[in-house]
Design a protein around this motif. Structure first.
Motif, mmCIF file in Angstrom:
data_model
loop_
_atom_site.group_PDB
_atom_site.id
_atom_site.type_symbol
_atom_site.label_atom_id
_atom_site.label_comp_id
_atom_site.label_asym_id
_atom_site.label_seq_id
_atom_site.Cartn_x
_atom_site.Cartn_y
_atom_site.Cartn_z
ATOM 1 N N GLN A 482 0.844 -1.200 0.000
ATOM 2 C CA GLN A 482 0.000 0.000 0.000
ATOM 3 C C GLN A 482 0.875 1.244 0.000
ATOM 4 O O GLN A 482 1.933 1.279 0.653
ATOM 5 C CB GLN A 482 -0.919 0.008 1.223
ATOM 6 N N VAL A 483 0.436 2.264 -0.760
ATOM 7 C CA VAL A 483 1.110 3.558 -0.793
ATOM 8 C C VAL A 483 0.062 4.629 -0.510
ATOM 9 O O VAL A 483 -1.037 4.596 -1.084
ATOM 10 C CB VAL A 483 1.792 3.822 -2.150
ATOM 11 N N GLY A 484 0.393 5.553 0.383
ATOM 12 C CA GLY A 484 -0.541 6.623 0.729
ATOM 13 C C GLY A 484 0.121 7.985 0.694
ATOM 14 O O GLY A 484 1.316 8.115 1.005
ATOM 15 N N LEU A 485 -0.661 8.975 0.309
ATOM 16 C CA LEU A 485 -0.174 10.357 0.268
ATOM 17 C C LEU A 485 -1.235 11.260 0.893
ATOM 18 O O LEU A 485 -2.402 11.245 0.474
ATOM 19 C CB LEU A 485 0.117 10.800 -1.164
ATOM 20 N N GLU A 486 -0.821 12.038 1.876
ATOM 21 C CA GLU A 486 -1.730 12.966 2.557
ATOM 22 C C GLU A 486 -1.296 14.400 2.275
ATOM 23 O O GLU A 486 -0.103 14.718 2.310
ATOM 24 C CB GLU A 486 -1.710 12.701 4.063
ATOM 25 N N TRP A 487 -2.298 15.265 2.009
ATOM 26 C CA TRP A 487 -2.023 16.686 1.722
ATOM 27 C C TRP A 487 -2.991 17.541 2.526
ATOM 28 O O TRP A 487 -4.196 17.279 2.571
ATOM 29 C CB TRP A 487 -2.181 16.960 0.232
ATOM 30 N N ARG A 488 -2.467 18.565 3.168
ATOM 31 C CA ARG A 488 -3.266 19.537 3.909
ATOM 32 C C ARG A 488 -2.718 20.932 3.631
ATOM 33 O O ARG A 488 -1.506 21.113 3.476
ATOM 34 C CB ARG A 488 -3.215 19.276 5.419
ATOM 35 N N LEU A 489 -3.615 21.902 3.604
ATOM 36 C CA LEU A 489 -3.194 23.292 3.428
ATOM 37 C C LEU A 489 -4.044 24.176 4.331
ATOM 38 O O LEU A 489 -5.150 24.593 3.961
ATOM 39 C CB LEU A 489 -3.329 23.733 1.970
ATOM 40 N N ALA A 508 -4.857 10.105 -0.467
ATOM 41 C CA ALA A 508 -4.958 9.116 -1.540
ATOM 42 C C ALA A 508 -4.241 7.848 -1.112
ATOM 43 O O ALA A 508 -3.118 7.902 -0.592
ATOM 44 C CB ALA A 508 -4.350 9.653 -2.829
ATOM 45 N N ALA A 509 -4.900 6.704 -1.295
ATOM 46 C CA ALA A 509 -4.316 5.408 -0.966
ATOM 47 C C ALA A 509 -4.354 4.528 -2.205
ATOM 48 O O ALA A 509 -5.391 4.427 -2.879
ATOM 49 C CB ALA A 509 -5.087 4.749 0.175
ATOM 50 N N PHE A 510 -3.226 3.892 -2.493
ATOM 51 C CA PHE A 510 -3.115 3.040 -3.672
ATOM 52 C C PHE A 510 -2.745 1.635 -3.214
ATOM 53 O O PHE A 510 -1.710 1.421 -2.570
ATOM 54 C CB PHE A 510 -2.061 3.584 -4.629
ATOM 55 N N ALA A 511 -3.633 0.665 -3.524
ATOM 56 C CA ALA A 511 -3.431 -0.719 -3.099
ATOM 57 C C ALA A 511 -4.128 -1.640 -4.095
ATOM 58 O O ALA A 511 -5.072 -1.235 -4.789
ATOM 59 C CB ALA A 511 -3.978 -0.935 -1.693
ATOM 60 N N PRO A 512 -3.711 -2.896 -4.173
ATOM 61 C CA PRO A 512 -4.346 -3.816 -5.124
ATOM 62 C C PRO A 512 -5.761 -4.186 -4.691
ATOM 63 O O PRO A 512 -6.100 -4.179 -3.507
ATOM 64 C CB PRO A 512 -3.411 -5.033 -5.097
#
Length: 744
Positions: A482-489, A508-512
């Motif tokens: 799993q790969v995740g990316l978090e963004w806040r502003l 955003a989370a990317f997983a099979p």
């Protein structure tokens, strides 16, 4: 000569002060061995310390102490050996201050008198008032007339006379004691009057002779004699105040209590329950404290002749710090049957199940390890058919590396569990999660967090009955990346009286899109599958390891917060998730195929101390109808305040096979602080689905500076046919510094 006079006068006053010093919360007026270090007052007249008189009465101190003394006039009758200080006499030594109109010291008879408006303030804050203090025989004997004392805890003592004998025994005659406020011309709420009060320093007892307990000046209780330890005794074996009880099962009951002081770090309370309907219930509490831990156990046992069964319970908690890294603890909770705790009104009587645990933990900087075992005892009538598990063992290890120069760090987790069920199916799991984390804040204030993880599972399953009715026994494995990316502003706006933060959030989370293998792997620790405002931005929204949060998704939302100097604090959160695979995702529990989840959110508002609200909700993505709702609110002032909680959800995950999982309840508490001393409250918990009460009750409380009385009545409505749903009454009555009685 003047210096000599001042030294003698100073010694006189300090000796008198020492004689009348009060111990904490005591009816005894002498505490000569107490020394407190404080900043010395600015001297009025500085005198060299003397040891010729004060050392007779008080032990010598390690360092010399300044004495400060003032008087309007000094007289020396050398022919008769009498020294007199007259007018506004004040002496200060260490932390004792004494004032009087006149001090007379007869050197021939060794008689010292402080006369007129005598006031003594000791280092603990106790204040003594007297008409006269007389000291004799090298100040081993003391007499005080018409003494009045205000102790530092605002309790009050008065006596017609006080005398200290050669053996340090103190005697008060016609003494009155009360912790209540004493308004001029009015009797206190309660007070103790005794013809004689004796303090024996050898056995550290305070004895009362011909004592009355009065309420509003009216005697209600008389005893020719009673005694208790003095305040220097921290603990001693003896009887405590009894408790009372009454219910349909036990009938009327009384619970005497005896405290057994085995050692300074170990004690036992023997508190059997004598009942009218069930005879004797054995009961006791054991406590032991170690240098690195503690052990506390309580339990009861009885023989029920009606059912011809032995019944009982045990609550045991222990904790021990093995060394600077390892800590062991245990929490054992046992009841012989489902209704025993309710029948005896014992702690945890309202719990649906009892949890017992044994655990060993280790803490070392960025490392954590634990070995645990769990056992569950189902008490609720609705959970009797639940396939109860027990866990032996549950092992976990977690390590977080030091961040590198870019702030990135590794997090490695290893977890293994063996779960056994009553129907003989078992699950043995070993899980390893390795993740790389990189937090980053851009020059423009954007906050990023990048996570890449790999989860590996290995299972051995025995006799698992899956949903289609087939059985599986064997070994299976999973690998889940799993790969995740978090963004806040965060956008911030400040004014003179307010601050606001508007923060968009995207995760955003990317997983099979892989199968969780539900036909081979039971779900023991991931039952909670609700998407809420708490977990919607988490990469793993499950609470355990048995289920993986598969598939790719994007969660997005907006969080607004307001902070005001006059208008308190408020916040609003609204969020939603988009799943790329609509055929298999976390929120499609009803088999509907959707990309979008329902809206989840939270509203919090606390503009002032008269209003506080926290509302959590889930709205249908199409109709905006409420699918989940939870409200907690407090409204009003102390004179009339409403506390309310409301919860609604249509289902509760995998427990639907055992109980009706729908819940729609409202719990309200209405309370009023009618006066400074009187308060009332009433509550009701209502099942809105079946339109019936779950529990309700009311109570009244009186509390002032010296006493507290409470009376409550409540009734619970259970689904258990063996529960008689009886009314329960509780009362407690407490007198400050003495103790009280009450019901369980």
């Amino acid at each position: 000569m003047l210096k000599k006079k001042l030294m003698i006068g100073c010694a006189v006053f300090f000796a008198a002060a020492s004689t009348a010093a009060l111990g904490d919360d005591s009816l005894v007026l002498l505490n000569t061995n107490k020394t407190v270090e404080k900043t010395k007052p600015k001297p009025l007249t500085k005198i060299e310390p003397t040891h010729n008189i004060t050392d007779v009465f008080t032990p010598p101190v390690e360092k010399e102490t300044d004495i400060h003394f003032t008087a309007d006039e000094m007289q020396n009758d050398s022919e008769n050996g009498i020294i007199t200080a007259i007018g506004n006499v004040e002496i200060i030594r260490e932390n004792l201050t004494l004032r009087a109109d006149k001090v007379v010291y007869n050197q021939n008879t060794d008689h010292i008198s402080a006369i007129g408006n005598v006031i003594l303030l000791d280092e603990t804050g106790n204040v003594m008032f007297a008409d006269q203090i007389d000291l004799r025989e090298h100040m081993k004997n003391a007499d005080i007339n018409n003494i009045k004392v205000v102790l530092r805890d605002k309790t009050r003592l008065a006596a017609r006379s006080f005398r200290k004998k050669n053996d340090d025994t103190k005697v008060l005659r016609y003494a009155v004691y009360t912790p209540c406020d004493n308004c001029r011309g009015k009797s206190p709420l309660w007070q103790i009057k005794a013809g004689k009060v004796i303090h024996n320093p050898e056995d550290k007892n305070i004895e009362y002779q011909n004592a009355f307990l009065e309420f509003k000046g009216t005697p209600i209780l008389y005893t020719p004699y009673f005694s208790h330890p003095d305040p220097t005794v921290e603990r001693r074996s003896g009887f405590l105040f009894p408790r009372f009880m009454s219910n349909n099962y036990l009938g009327a009951g009384i619970q005497p209590q005896y405290f057994w002081d085995i050692s300074p770090h170990e004690n036992v309370i023997l508190n059997p329950i004598l009942t009218s309907d069930k005879g004797l219930v054995y009961s006791g509490i054991y406590s032991r404290y170690f240098t690195r831990g503690e052990l506390n156990a309580s339990g009861t046992f009885m023989r029920d002749d009606d059912s011809d069964k032995n019944r009982g319970n045990l609550f045991l908690f222990g904790r021990y710090e093995i060394n600077d890294y390892w800590v062991a603890d245990t929490d054992i909770n046992y009841a012989s049957d489902d209704n025993y705790l309710k029948d005896l009104s014992l702690p945890q009587k309202d719990d649906s199940w009892l949890t017992s645990r044994i655990r060993l933990q280790a803490f070392d900087n960025r490392n954590y390890a634990s070995v645990e075992s769990y056992y569950y005892d189902m008490l609720s009538y609705n959970l009797q058919d639940y396939n109860t598990p027990y866990v032996l063992p549950l092992m976990s290890y977690e390590n977080i590396s030091s961040p590198d120069k870019y702030g990135a760090y590794f997090k490695n987790t290893f977890n293994t569990a063996s779960v056994y069920h009553e129907d003989d199916d078992t699950s043995h799991r070993a899980t390893m999660i390795n993740s790389w984390n990189l937090p980053y804040t851009s020059p423009y204030g954007e906050k990023y967090r990048l996570v890449a993880s790999l989860k590996s599972d290995l299972y051995y399953i025995g006799q698992y009955q899956n949903e289609d009715g087939s059985s599986y026994t064997g070994t299976t494995a999973r690998v889940f990346p799993q790969v995740g990316l978090e963004w806040r502003l965060p956008f911030v706006k400040n004014t003179t009286n307010t601050s606001q933060i508007l923060e968009p959030i995207i995760v955003a989370a990317f997983a099979p899109d892989q199968d969780n293998k539900p036909d081979k792997i039971p779900n023991d620790d991931s039952q909670d599958v609700e998407i809420t405002d708490v977990n919607i931005f988490d990469l793993d929204r499950y609470s355990g390891y048995d289920r993986n949060d598969t598939g790719s998704r994007v969660s997005y939302g907006l969080n607004w917060s307001f902070y005001g100097k006059k208008w308190g604090r408020s916040s609003v959160l609204l969020a939603q998730t988009y799943e790329f695979d609509k055929d298999d995702n976390l929120f499609n529990l009803d088999n509907e195929k959707n990309h979008f989840s329902d809206y989840v959110g939270r509203i919090y508002a606390s503009p002032n101390r008269y209003f506080d609200m926290n509302y959590r909700f889930k709205l249908d993505k199409d109709t905006l109808s409420v699918n989940y709702s939870e409200l907690g609110a407090s409204i009003g002032a102390d004179i009339l305040r409403l506390n309310m909680s409301y919860i609604y959800f249509p289902e509760a995950g995998n427990y639907a096979d055992y109980i009706d999982t729908r819940r729609k309840e409202i719990y309200t508490v209405l309370s009023s602080q009618i006066t400074r001393n009187w308060a009332v409250d009433m509550y009701n918990r209502q099942d809105l689905i079946n339109n019936r009460a779950i529990s309700n009750g009311a109570g009244i409380i009186y509390e002032d500076e010296c006493s507290r009385f409470a009376f409550h009545v409540e009734k619970e409505y259970s689904d258990d046919p063996e529960d008689e749903n009886e009314l329960a009454f509780y009362f407690s009555f407490y007198l400050k510094t003495i103790g009280g009685i009450g019901t369980n």
